[in-house]
Design a protein around this motif. Structure first.
Motif, PDB file in Angstrom:
ATOM      1  N   VAL A 145       0.829  -1.206   0.000  1.00 43.91           N
ATOM      2  CA  VAL A 145       0.000   0.000   0.000  1.00 43.91           C
ATOM      3  C   VAL A 145       0.862   1.254   0.000  1.00 43.91           C
ATOM      4  O   VAL A 145       0.600   2.216  -0.749  1.00 43.91           O
ATOM      5  CB  VAL A 145      -0.960  -0.007   1.215  1.00 43.91           C
ATOM      6  CG1 VAL A 145      -1.690   1.323   1.329  1.00 43.91           C
ATOM      7  CG2 VAL A 145      -1.962  -1.146   1.089  1.00 43.91           C
ATOM      8  N   PHE A 146       1.907   1.275   0.816  1.00 46.18           N
ATOM      9  CA  PHE A 146       2.774   2.455   0.864  1.00 46.18           C
ATOM     10  C   PHE A 146       3.530   2.652  -0.452  1.00 46.18           C
ATOM     11  O   PHE A 146       3.803   3.790  -0.858  1.00 46.18           O
ATOM     12  CB  PHE A 146       3.760   2.349   2.021  1.00 46.18           C
ATOM     13  CG  PHE A 146       3.170   2.742   3.349  1.00 46.18           C
ATOM     14  CD1 PHE A 146       2.124   3.640   3.425  1.00 46.18           C
ATOM     15  CD2 PHE A 146       3.666   2.221   4.532  1.00 46.18           C
ATOM     16  CE1 PHE A 146       1.579   4.018   4.647  1.00 46.18           C
ATOM     17  CE2 PHE A 146       3.125   2.583   5.762  1.00 46.18           C
ATOM     18  CZ  PHE A 146       2.082   3.485   5.813  1.00 46.18           C
TER      19      PHE A 146
ATOM     20  N   ARG B  61      -3.290  15.651   1.418  1.00 44.36           N
ATOM     21  CA  ARG B  61      -3.104  14.327   2.017  1.00 44.36           C
ATOM     22  C   ARG B  61      -3.230  14.393   3.544  1.00 44.36           C
ATOM     23  O   ARG B  61      -3.884  13.545   4.164  1.00 44.36           O
ATOM     24  CB  ARG B  61      -1.738  13.778   1.616  1.00 44.36           C
ATOM     25  CG  ARG B  61      -1.311  12.523   2.353  1.00 44.36           C
ATOM     26  CD  ARG B  61       0.047  12.074   1.864  1.00 44.36           C
ATOM     27  NE  ARG B  61       0.693  11.181   2.809  1.00 44.36           N
ATOM     28  CZ  ARG B  61       1.890  10.635   2.624  1.00 44.36           C
ATOM     29  NH1 ARG B  61       2.561  10.885   1.521  1.00 44.36           N
ATOM     30  NH2 ARG B  61       2.421   9.836   3.527  1.00 44.36           N
TER      31      ARG B  61
ATOM     32  N   SER C 203       1.999   9.629  -5.348  1.00 38.56           N
ATOM     33  CA  SER C 203       2.636  10.892  -4.950  1.00 38.56           C
ATOM     34  C   SER C 203       3.578  11.389  -6.039  1.00 38.56           C
ATOM     35  O   SER C 203       3.623  12.595  -6.335  1.00 38.56           O
ATOM     36  CB  SER C 203       3.412  10.705  -3.643  1.00 38.56           C
ATOM     37  OG  SER C 203       2.551  10.389  -2.577  1.00 38.56           O
TER      38      SER C 203
ATOM     39  N   GLY D  93      -2.719   2.361   4.709  1.00 39.99           N
ATOM     40  CA  GLY D  93      -1.373   1.942   5.075  1.00 39.99           C
ATOM     41  C   GLY D  93      -1.104   2.098   6.559  1.00 39.99           C
ATOM     42  O   GLY D  93      -0.546   1.200   7.203  1.00 39.99           O
TER      43      GLY D  93
ATOM     44  N   GLN E  39       1.134   4.246  -2.733  1.00 37.78           N
ATOM     45  CA  GLN E  39       1.030   5.640  -2.298  1.00 37.78           C
ATOM     46  C   GLN E  39       2.184   6.469  -2.847  1.00 37.78           C
ATOM     47  O   GLN E  39       1.984   7.598  -3.313  1.00 37.78           O
ATOM     48  CB  GLN E  39       1.030   5.689  -0.777  1.00 37.78           C
ATOM     49  CG  GLN E  39       1.107   7.083  -0.189  1.00 37.78           C
ATOM     50  CD  GLN E  39       1.305   7.059   1.317  1.00 37.78           C
ATOM     51  OE1 GLN E  39       0.380   6.814   2.063  1.00 37.78           O
ATOM     52  NE2 GLN E  39       2.529   7.302   1.758  1.00 37.78           N
ATOM     53  N   ASP E  40       3.395   5.916  -2.808  1.00 35.09           N
ATOM     54  CA  ASP E  40       4.556   6.637  -3.316  1.00 35.09           C
ATOM     55  C   ASP E  40       4.456   6.860  -4.823  1.00 35.09           C
ATOM     56  O   ASP E  40       4.843   7.919  -5.332  1.00 35.09           O
ATOM     57  CB  ASP E  40       5.839   5.873  -2.981  1.00 35.09           C
ATOM     58  CG  ASP E  40       6.138   5.849  -1.488  1.00 35.09           C
ATOM     59  OD1 ASP E  40       5.563   6.688  -0.766  1.00 35.09           O
ATOM     60  OD2 ASP E  40       6.934   4.998  -1.066  1.00 35.09           O
TER      61      ASP E  40
ATOM     62  N   LEU F 194      -4.720   8.607  -3.243  1.00 38.31           N
ATOM     63  CA  LEU F 194      -3.555   8.866  -2.386  1.00 38.31           C
ATOM     64  C   LEU F 194      -3.969   8.945  -0.920  1.00 38.31           C
ATOM     65  O   LEU F 194      -3.326   8.342  -0.047  1.00 38.31           O
ATOM     66  CB  LEU F 194      -2.878  10.165  -2.811  1.00 38.31           C
ATOM     67  CG  LEU F 194      -1.723  10.654  -1.934  1.00 38.31           C
ATOM     68  CD1 LEU F 194      -0.562   9.666  -1.979  1.00 38.31           C
ATOM     69  CD2 LEU F 194      -1.259  12.042  -2.375  1.00 38.31           C
ATOM     70  N   CYS F 195      -5.049   9.664  -0.652  1.00 37.15           N
ATOM     71  CA  CYS F 195      -5.517   9.806   0.727  1.00 37.15           C
ATOM     72  C   CYS F 195      -5.971   8.458   1.294  1.00 37.15           C
ATOM     73  O   CYS F 195      -5.697   8.134   2.459  1.00 37.15           O
ATOM     74  CB  CYS F 195      -6.645  10.817   0.792  1.00 37.15           C
ATOM     75  SG  CYS F 195      -6.145  12.499   0.331  1.00 37.15           S
ATOM     76  N   CYS F 196      -6.656   7.669   0.468  1.00 37.15           N
ATOM     77  CA  CYS F 196      -7.132   6.358   0.926  1.00 37.15           C
ATOM     78  C   CYS F 196      -5.973   5.411   1.209  1.00 37.15           C
ATOM     79  O   CYS F 196      -5.995   4.671   2.200  1.00 37.15           O
ATOM     80  CB  CYS F 196      -8.073   5.746  -0.113  1.00 37.15           C
ATOM     81  SG  CYS F 196      -9.667   6.592  -0.245  1.00 37.15           S
ATOM     82  N   THR F 197      -4.954   5.428   0.348  1.00 32.22           N
ATOM     83  CA  THR F 197      -3.798   4.547   0.589  1.00 32.22           C
ATOM     84  C   THR F 197      -3.040   4.975   1.834  1.00 32.22           C
ATOM     85  O   THR F 197      -2.510   4.126   2.565  1.00 32.22           O
ATOM     86  CB  THR F 197      -2.849   4.534  -0.623  1.00 32.22           C
ATOM     87  OG1 THR F 197      -2.490   5.888  -0.967  1.00 32.22           O
ATOM     88  CG2 THR F 197      -3.496   3.853  -1.822  1.00 32.22           C
ATOM     89  N   ALA F 198      -2.964   6.298   2.093  1.00 32.87           N
ATOM     90  CA  ALA F 198      -2.279   6.770   3.299  1.00 32.87           C
ATOM     91  C   ALA F 198      -2.986   6.265   4.548  1.00 32.87           C
ATOM     92  O   ALA F 198      -2.349   5.773   5.491  1.00 32.87           O
ATOM     93  CB  ALA F 198      -2.210   8.297   3.298  1.00 32.87           C
TER      94      ALA F 198
END
Length: 307
Positions: free
Chosen positions: A31-32, A55, A39, A239, A35-36, A232-236
């Protein structure tokens, strides 16, 4: 039945499940890494400060919801649920993390995912090196040897003095240093604050700081990229939730080595989606850094068992 881990009848501690913890950590790294990648895409099109600000808005909303839930369960007000014994250190932690995120996202844009993560993997070595002066912990000669070998790996990646050295290569190293100090301060405040309190302060301080900066860099975003921003917000959030669950069911020393898989997934995204290149020196240097990091984690586990 709730989704919380079961408790041992003879103990107040959560029953440990190392296998589940490992799988949760592996999922966290996937997940991170995603996210990267998101980003990197967004920060290539829009200002880094704006991307990180949005974010952290979602992150702050998430930690507020968690704090409100915990306060309701304990029958206390929200203020009691987030009271800290180290408020100023919590503020410093939040500022360190949000700065680290901005620096690392900038590194993704300037260097790519592969090289940024190859350098960033040295952060456990920095934690080990700084644990003495910051936390007063003793670091033996074996771990110091591993730290030095790891930094040889970093030098191999950066190649200072070879051809034309780019100052941007130092950006992920700065990010690793910021994250290491953040991690050490997290361990320090854990002596008096719960994980929930630290999590709340991290999200709220980060959101407040980025709002003061990011609003000055606001720019229109396309509909498609708002979709990526939502992802992005959901993965943050996902994670961090997976990471919390992983540490709740397994010892940190048992699952932390699997965090290095994020280097693998992020590098894969960089190579196949963004057309990045894996240079030989980066592969060799990253291998040394990871090996040294795994050794320091193993030595830490040995010391904890002896204690």
């Amino acid at each position: 039945m709730s989704g919380l881990p079961k408790l041992d009848r003879n103990s107040n501690a959560t029953v440990q499940n190392t296998t589940l913890g490992i799988w949760l950590m592996v999922a966290t790294t996937v997940v991170f890494a995603v996210q990267d990648g998101i980003s990197r895409h967004l920060a290539s099109e829009y200002n880094v400060f704006m991307v990180v600000m949005i974010r952290f808005w979602f992150f702050a909303a998430f930690v507020m919801a968690l704090a409100a839930r915990d306060a309701a369960r304990q029958g206390e007000g929200l203020r009691a649920a987030v009271r800290s014994r180290f408020p100023w250190l919590q503020v410093v932690r939040g500022l360190l993390l949000v700065t680290e995120v901005c620096v690392m996202v900038l590194a993704f844009v300037k260097l790519g995912l592969v090289e940024s993560h190859a350098v960033f993997t040295c952060y456990p070595l920095l934690i080990a090196a700084l644990s003495g002066p910051i936390l007063g912990e003793k670091v033996g000669w074996r771990r110091w040897a591993a730290i030095m070998i790891g930094f040889v790996g970093v030098l191999i990646i950066l190649q200072p003095g070879y051809a034309v050295f780019s100052p941007w290569a130092l950006v992920p190293l700065l990010s690793a240093l910021l994250f290491a100090v953040y991690g050490l301060l997290t361990r320090y405040v854990a002596r008096g604050d719960s994980a929930g309190v630290s999590f709340f302060w991290t999200g709220m301080v980060g959101a407040a700081a980025m709002t003061l900066v990011g609003l000055w860099y606001w720019e229109p975003m396309s509909g498609a990229d708002w979709g990526w921003m939502g992802a992005l917000c959901c993965t943050a959030i996902l994670g961090h939730w997976l990471l919390i669950k992983a540490f709740a069911v397994a010892e940190a020393s048992a699952i932390q080595p699997f965090a290095y898989l994020q280097l693998v997934w992020a590098s894969g995204l960089g190579l196949f989606l963004f057309g990045e290149e894996l240079r030989t020196n980066v592969a060799i240097g990253a291998g040394l850094v990871v090996a040294a990091g795994l050794f320091t984690l193993w030595r830490q586990r040995v010391k904890e068992r002896q204690a």
